[in-house]
Design an enzyme around this catalytic site. Structure first.
Site, mmCIF file in Angstrom:
data_model
loop_
_atom_site.group_PDB
_atom_site.id
_atom_site.type_symbol
_atom_site.label_atom_id
_atom_site.label_comp_id
_atom_site.label_asym_id
_atom_site.label_seq_id
_atom_site.Cartn_x
_atom_site.Cartn_y
_atom_site.Cartn_z
ATOM 1 N N ASP A 1 0.858 -1.185 0.000
ATOM 2 C CA ASP A 1 0.000 0.000 0.000
ATOM 3 C C ASP A 1 0.897 1.239 0.000
ATOM 4 O OD1 ASP A 1 0.940 0.229 2.575
ATOM 5 O OD2 ASP A 1 -0.953 -0.238 3.537
ATOM 6 N N ASP B 1 -2.747 8.476 -1.680
ATOM 7 C CA ASP B 1 -4.054 9.125 -1.716
ATOM 8 C C ASP B 1 -4.418 9.622 -0.332
ATOM 9 O OD1 ASP B 1 -4.280 6.502 -0.673
ATOM 10 O OD2 ASP B 1 -6.442 6.545 -0.988
ATOM 11 N N ASP C 1 -8.028 -7.078 1.206
ATOM 12 C CA ASP C 1 -7.033 -7.289 2.258
ATOM 13 C C ASP C 1 -7.573 -6.747 3.571
ATOM 14 O OD1 ASP C 1 -5.271 -4.698 3.371
ATOM 15 O OD2 ASP C 1 -6.465 -4.303 1.583
ATOM 16 N N CYS D 1 -12.952 -27.254 8.890
ATOM 17 C CA CYS D 1 -11.712 -26.624 8.422
ATOM 18 C C CYS D 1 -10.619 -27.668 8.237
ATOM 19 C CB CYS D 1 -11.250 -25.554 9.406
ATOM 20 S SG CYS D 1 -9.758 -24.677 8.879
ATOM 21 N N CYS E 1 -7.276 -26.839 8.094
ATOM 22 C CA CYS E 1 -5.971 -26.262 8.431
ATOM 23 C C CYS E 1 -5.226 -27.115 9.457
ATOM 24 C CB CYS E 1 -6.122 -24.823 8.936
ATOM 25 S SG CYS E 1 -6.620 -24.658 10.673
ATOM 26 N N CYS F 1 -6.702 -27.017 13.052
ATOM 27 C CA CYS F 1 -7.948 -27.759 13.264
ATOM 28 C C CYS F 1 -7.750 -29.269 13.141
ATOM 29 C CB CYS F 1 -9.015 -27.275 12.280
ATOM 30 S SG CYS F 1 -9.625 -25.610 12.670
ATOM 31 N N HIS G 1 -5.507 -20.543 11.647
ATOM 32 C CA HIS G 1 -6.870 -20.937 11.295
ATOM 33 C C HIS G 1 -7.649 -19.801 10.638
ATOM 34 C CE1 HIS G 1 -10.982 -22.296 11.430
ATOM 35 N NE2 HIS G 1 -11.274 -21.198 12.103
#
Length: 374
Positions: free
Chosen positions: A94, A148, A268, A306, A308, A311, A337
């Site tokens: 950014d 900006d 994001d 999930c 992942c 998990c 997670h």
């Protein structure tokens, strides 16, 4: 060949949302996509290999923070941001604008740029469109952003108009200052606060400058979700169909789905990592505060749906124990997670677009997650 190219794959017949692919010098990623935020050249609590295991193909880093520490010249000397942080996939930086303007009492905005005081040591600094681009050129991200002004919410019409016009003037200066257009794609940013006519005017002004991609800024800054959706509905039709569209700072599941339906490709947000470190978990049935006593003897995974690492290997009771003891592993597992949850959510969104059923998917997801239909 431009540094970044958008490939349109399919438009959902049910919703009008689009499936695509963005090609960058460090690989391609499918859209719609959620980008984990690595503010200071690291996604908090995660290694690059772990991010790849989550199927993250693009991450975001922050120009303001890297400008202050360790400094863009040091990163350039290290071989650029990719080599510095050992990440060989796509990166977006950014412009630093949002962080500078969020300092409020510590900054002074003028046409030339913004004078501000460092949040680290209070020293006086200056950021302009030219300096922002110089820093981002040194960092070497695949996608960089124009400097900006992010107008606050709420703000009056006159302020929003002046801010929008200055953002356009700054965008022109950013484009002129950009020294690596063949290697880095500079995206323009649409502003205009919550005023429909300003959003449309800003979109026309910024797209006239012909950037390789476009972001919508100044939303998800405190306004109701219904207003954000309204601003997207009036803005997106004025953005080119052959270039990526990026909604900045959005990361809650409902906003992601609603943004995709309105034509957004990229998102994001620090939300999944920040709330994860505080013990709040995204699940397919809504948020869970893992510190709560009721999870002490809960030996099920954080989310049974999930896939992942956290998990598959640990229980709610164990992760609660880690948080109560102040163990770093708890923060890491919750972060792991939450990031996987949003990355997988976007994969499911892409599948729904592919099958022309994104509106059905939204209805099902909102019911499970406990969101009210707006």
């Amino acid at each position: 060949m431009p540094a970044v190219r958008y490939e349109h794959i399919k438009t959902c017949k049910q919703s009008g949302a689009r499936l695509g692919r963005v090609h960058t010098p460090h690989g391609s990623f499918e859209t719609p996509v959620f980008m984990p935020v690595g503010t200071q050249a690291t996604v908090k609590g995660m290694s690059p290999d772990e991010l790849k295991e989550l199927e993250a193909n693009i991450i975001l880093s922050n120009t303001y923070h890297l400008f202050l520490r360790p400094g863009h010249e040091l990163v350039r000397e290290a071989g650029g941001l990719h080599r510095f942080m050992n990440w060989d996939r796509s990166i977006l930086t950014d412009s630093g604008g949002f962080q500078v303007f969020s300092l409020s009492d510590l900054r002074d905005i003028k046409e030339e740029g913004v004078t501000f005081r460092s949040h680290i040591d209070g020293s006086k600094k200056f950021m302009s469109p030219e300096i922002s681009i110089e820093v981002q050129n040194a960092l070497g991200a695949d996608i960089i952003m124009c400097f900006d002004e992010c107008a606050p919410y709420p703000c009056d019409y006159d302020y929003a108009k002046r801010s929008m016009d200055m953002t356009t003037r700054w965008a022109k200066r950013c484009k002129e200052a950009h020294k690596r257009p063949d290697e880095q794609a500079l995206f323009g940013i649409v502003q205009g606060s919550t005023y429909k006519d300003l959003r449309i005017e800003s979109a026309k002004q910024i797209t006239d400058l012909d950037f390789p991609g476009y972001a919508i800024g100044g939303l998800s800054v405190g306004e109701p979700g219904s207003i954000m959706n309204e601003m997207l509905e009036v803005t997106v039709p004025h953005l080119p169909e052959d270039k990526p569209r990026y909604l900045m700072g959005v990361g809650s599941p409902d906003y992601l789905i609603d943004g995709v339906i309105r034509g957004i490709d990229m998102f994001d947000c620090v939300l999944p990592t920040r709330i994860g470190r505080n013990g709040t978990i995204f699940t397919s049935k809504g948020r869970v505060i893992i510190r709560d006593a009721k999870y002490a003897r809960d030996f099920s995974p954080m989310d049974e749906n999930c896939d992942c690492y956290a998990c598959k290997n640990f229980t709610r009771g164990y992760i609660r124990h880690l948080f109560k003891c102040g163990e770093l592993l708890g923060l890491r597992l919750a972060t792991w997670h939450n990031l996987r949850f949003l990355i997988k959510l976007m994969a499911d969104v892409r599948e729904a677009i592919k099958n022309d059923r994104l509106l059905d998917f939204r209805k099902e997801a909102f019911e499970k997650l406990g969101y009210k239909d707006s």
